[in-house]
Scaffold this active site. Structure first.
Site, PDB file in Angstrom:
ATOM      1  CG  HIS A 122       4.263  -1.917 -11.592  1.00 19.55           C
ATOM      2  ND1 HIS A 122       4.664  -3.196 -11.418  1.00 19.55           N
ATOM      3  CD2 HIS A 122       3.354  -1.857 -12.814  1.00 19.55           C
ATOM      4  CE1 HIS A 122       4.147  -3.928 -12.477  1.00 19.55           C
ATOM      5  NE2 HIS A 122       3.517  -3.202 -13.334  1.00 19.55           N
TER       6      HIS A 122
ATOM      7  CG  ASP B 115      -2.868   1.883 -16.670  1.00 19.09           C
ATOM      8  OD1 ASP B 115      -3.206   1.441 -17.738  1.00 19.09           O
ATOM      9  OD2 ASP B 115      -2.580   1.061 -15.827  1.00 19.09           O
TER      10      ASP B 115
HETATM   11  N1  COA Z   1      -1.153   6.012  -4.770  1.00 22.02           N
HETATM   12  C1  COA Z   1      -0.542   6.003  -3.398  1.00 22.02           C
HETATM   13  N2  COA Z   1      -0.017   5.606  -3.067  1.00 22.02           N
HETATM   14  C2  COA Z   1       0.604   4.190  -3.645  1.00 22.02           C
HETATM   15  C3  COA Z   1      -0.154   4.055  -4.778  1.00 22.02           C
HETATM   16  C4  COA Z   1      -0.860   5.063  -5.313  1.00 22.02           C
HETATM   17  N3  COA Z   1      -1.068   4.622  -6.874  1.00 22.02           N
HETATM   18  N4  COA Z   1       0.646   2.781  -5.319  1.00 22.02           N
HETATM   19  C5  COA Z   1       1.316   2.328  -4.045  1.00 22.02           C
HETATM   20  N5  COA Z   1       1.463   3.377  -3.215  1.00 22.02           N
HETATM   21  C6  COA Z   1       1.955   3.132  -1.737  1.00 22.02           C
HETATM   22  C7  COA Z   1       1.122   2.062  -0.836  1.00 22.02           C
HETATM   23  O1  COA Z   1       0.132   2.330  -0.372  1.00 22.02           O
HETATM   24  C8  COA Z   1       2.409   1.800  -0.049  1.00 22.02           C
HETATM   25  O2  COA Z   1       2.530   2.710   0.847  1.00 22.02           O
HETATM   26  P1  COA Z   1       3.050   2.428   2.459  1.00 22.02           P
HETATM   27  O3  COA Z   1       4.141   1.723   2.185  1.00 22.02           O
HETATM   28  O4  COA Z   1       2.838   3.688   2.898  1.00 22.02           O
HETATM   29  O5  COA Z   1       1.914   1.422   2.812  1.00 22.02           O
HETATM   30  C9  COA Z   1       3.457   1.866  -1.059  1.00 22.02           C
HETATM   31  O6  COA Z   1       3.284   2.776  -2.142  1.00 22.02           O
HETATM   32  C10 COA Z   1       4.028   0.710  -1.685  1.00 22.02           C
HETATM   33  O7  COA Z   1       3.033   0.009  -2.538  1.00 22.02           O
HETATM   34  P2  COA Z   1       2.765  -1.492  -2.813  1.00 22.02           P
HETATM   35  O8  COA Z   1       2.155  -2.152  -1.417  1.00 22.02           O
HETATM   36  O9  COA Z   1       4.075  -2.067  -3.046  1.00 22.02           O
HETATM   37  O10 COA Z   1       1.663  -1.462  -3.881  1.00 22.02           O
HETATM   38  P3  COA Z   1       0.945  -2.774  -4.448  1.00 22.02           P
HETATM   39  O11 COA Z   1       1.785  -3.715  -5.094  1.00 22.02           O
HETATM   40  O12 COA Z   1       0.319  -3.186  -3.282  1.00 22.02           O
HETATM   41  O13 COA Z   1       0.103  -2.163  -5.512  1.00 22.02           O
HETATM   42  C11 COA Z   1      -0.832  -1.128  -7.426  1.00 22.02           C
HETATM   43  C12 COA Z   1       0.420  -2.003  -6.696  1.00 22.02           C
HETATM   44  C13 COA Z   1      -0.640  -0.988  -8.841  1.00 22.02           C
HETATM   45  C14 COA Z   1      -2.321  -2.073  -7.245  1.00 22.02           C
HETATM   46  C15 COA Z   1      -1.047   0.148  -6.684  1.00 22.02           C
HETATM   47  O14 COA Z   1       0.012   0.970  -6.778  1.00 22.02           O
HETATM   48  C16 COA Z   1      -2.179   0.718  -7.316  1.00 22.02           C
HETATM   49  O15 COA Z   1      -3.442   0.763  -6.607  1.00 22.02           O
HETATM   50  N6  COA Z   1      -2.061   1.825  -7.868  1.00 22.02           N
HETATM   51  C17 COA Z   1      -3.103   2.562  -8.545  1.00 22.02           C
HETATM   52  C18 COA Z   1      -3.775   2.060  -9.785  1.00 22.02           C
HETATM   53  C19 COA Z   1      -3.239   1.629 -10.890  1.00 22.02           C
HETATM   54  O16 COA Z   1      -2.403   2.649 -11.366  1.00 22.02           O
HETATM   55  N7  COA Z   1      -3.218   0.553 -11.393  1.00 22.02           N
HETATM   56  C20 COA Z   1      -2.370   0.285 -12.775  1.00 22.02           C
HETATM   57  C21 COA Z   1      -1.103  -0.613 -12.335  1.00 22.02           C
HETATM   58  S1  COA Z   1      -0.183  -0.920 -14.040  1.00 22.02           S
END
Ligand code: COA
Length: 381
Positions: A266, A317
């Site tokens: 998130h 989700d």
């Molecule tokens: N699967 C694997 N790794 C994940 C991840 C996921 N779903 N979500 C975050 N990470 C990892 C990132 O790659 C990052 O890793 P790193 O530090 O090794 O580079 C770390 O966790 C921190 O992530 P962060 O950059 O803070 O996330 P974000 O704010 O850029 O992205 C989302 C947030 C929601 C877009 C992302 O978590 C995601 O794409 N989740 C899957 C889609 C989803 O479930 N969306 C619904 C959101 S309510």
């Protein structure tokens, strides 16, 4: 300072991470793992409020009295009907396009039939918000039933709004557990701070555009798989993993390939998404009842594995996908169900944006070239 100097000194906050783009009294997302609607903890609302009370709360920033709640229920009920032309267009929609595509078009289409198009007072916009909130579940239910060659279902006055939605969609009354799950699902999805679709709605409203346009922007934004579209991808993952023994390998392969695990992570929460704990319990209860316990156990294993390997938690989700599945909602309708509830938050934020009445217009840092010599078309090679 020259224009190019000013440009080069601009600081880019990629993805606007951590930027507060507006003040709001509607909801607060606490990074430490709590969510408040107008000051009320979601944990209290989900256990004690009805979805209609939450609709009133988000639109008015206070809980309703019994009379106000009764009025809102009557308004919602009387506004559930769709204009004839919208019904026809849903019937004519391509049978293969995604429900969110139909929703996006038909929200916009509904704008053509607003009974008071020139009224822009706060009160008129609140009535318009209720009109949209009331029609979205009907629209989605009708789309599903048309596609499944099933007759449309007329909502019942004695049912709650959430109960009617499930009834219109599935065509059979819900049992007590399903009713409670649907009510809670809708409360938990109603609003969530400055999420991407709400931001999109506020940007549109900030230009002075109308409520239907703002909600259309929001629907298009929710559709993406990094936002509301994630729950459909969660279900796809649950089907791709054949058994609980394959979970470890599947997750490791995804992480090795730098792929995101859907339903995890998130932008704001640094601990568990406060909505997850409720949805997990709902999923467990429904899955036990439905004999879908294998898929629930697989989910628990995925949750533990992703946490072990990456230290991240499920977001709204992940378990919402299981709840939808257990309620008999087909996967391609998951995001649309999300929209049926989040439309309340969108409209509340649009009303708030109208009061602030500011154009949301950030800048960007130009990284292209300057001073390029224009070459006429005939001389280009
Ligand atoms: N699967 C694997 N790794 C994940 C991840 C996921 N779903 N979500 C975050 N990470 C990892 C990132 O790659 C990052 O890793 P790193 O530090 O090794 O580079 C770390 O966790 C921190 O992530 P962060 O950059 O803070 O996330 P974000 O704010 O850029 O992205 C989302 C947030 C929601 C877009 C992302 O978590 C995601 O794409 N989740 C899957 C889609 C989803 O479930 N969306 C619904 C959101 S309510």
């Amino acid at each position: 300072m020259s224009m190019t100097d000013e440009n080069s000194e601009r600081i880019v906050i990629r993805g606007l991470r951590g930027i507060a783009a507006a003040t709001t009294q509607i909801s607060f997302v606490d990074p430490l793992g709590a969510l408040y609607y107008s000051g009320y903890n979601i944990d209290d609302l989900v256990n004690q409020a009805t979805y209609e009370e939450v609709v009133f709360l988000l639109l008015n920033n206070r809980l309703p009295t019994q009379t106000e709640l009764n009025d809102l229920k009557s308004q919602l009920y009387s506004e559930m009907k769709l204009p004839k032309k919208v019904v026809e267009r849903i019937r004519d929609a391509s049978p293969t396009c995604h429900p969110m595509e139909v929703l996006r078009t038909e929200i916009s289409h509904l704008g053509e039939f607003d009974p008071e198009p020139d009224e822009t007072s706060d009160e008129a916009n609140k009535r318009r918000a209720i009109r949209i909130i009331a029609k979205v579940p009907t629209l989605i239910s009708f789309l599903y039933r048309t596609r499944s060659n099933l007759d449309a279902i007329t909502p019942l006055k004695e049912y709650s709004f959430a109960e009617n939605f499930l009834y219109m969609f599935r065509g059979k009354p819900a049992d007590q557990q399903e009713k409670s799950a649907m009510e809670r699902y809708m409360i938990l999805h109603a609003d969530h701070g400055m999420n991407a679709s709400t931001f999109a709605a506020r940007v549109t409203a900030g230009t002075g555009s109308d409520l239907y346009s703002a909600v259309t922007s929001a629907v298009g934004t929710l559709k993406g798989s990094f936002h509301g579209g994630a729950s459909e991808r969660v279900m796809a993952m649950l089907y791709e993993i054949n058994s609980i023994d394959e979970v470890e390998h599947y997750i490791q392969t995804m992480l090795d390939d730098n792929k995101k695990i859907m339903g995890f992570g998130h932008r704001v929460y640094r601990s568990e998404d406060p909505r997850s704990k409720h949805l997990r319990v709902m999923a467990e209860n429904l899955c036990h009842q439905r004999d879908t316990i294998a898929i629930y156990n697989k989910s628990k294993k995925i949750e533990a594995t992703v946490h072990d390997k990456k230290g991240i938690f499920p977001n709204v989700d992940f378990y919402a996908a299981l709840v939808m599945h257990a309620l008999g909602v087909p996967r391609e309708f998951f995001t649309a169900f999300f929209a049926c509830s989040r439309v309340t938050g969108w409209t509340a934020h649009v009303l708030e944006q109208y009061v602030d009445a500011v154009l949301i217009r950030p800048t960007s840092k130009y990284t292209g070239e300057f001073g390029r010599k224009f070459v006429p078309l005939s001389e280009r090679t």
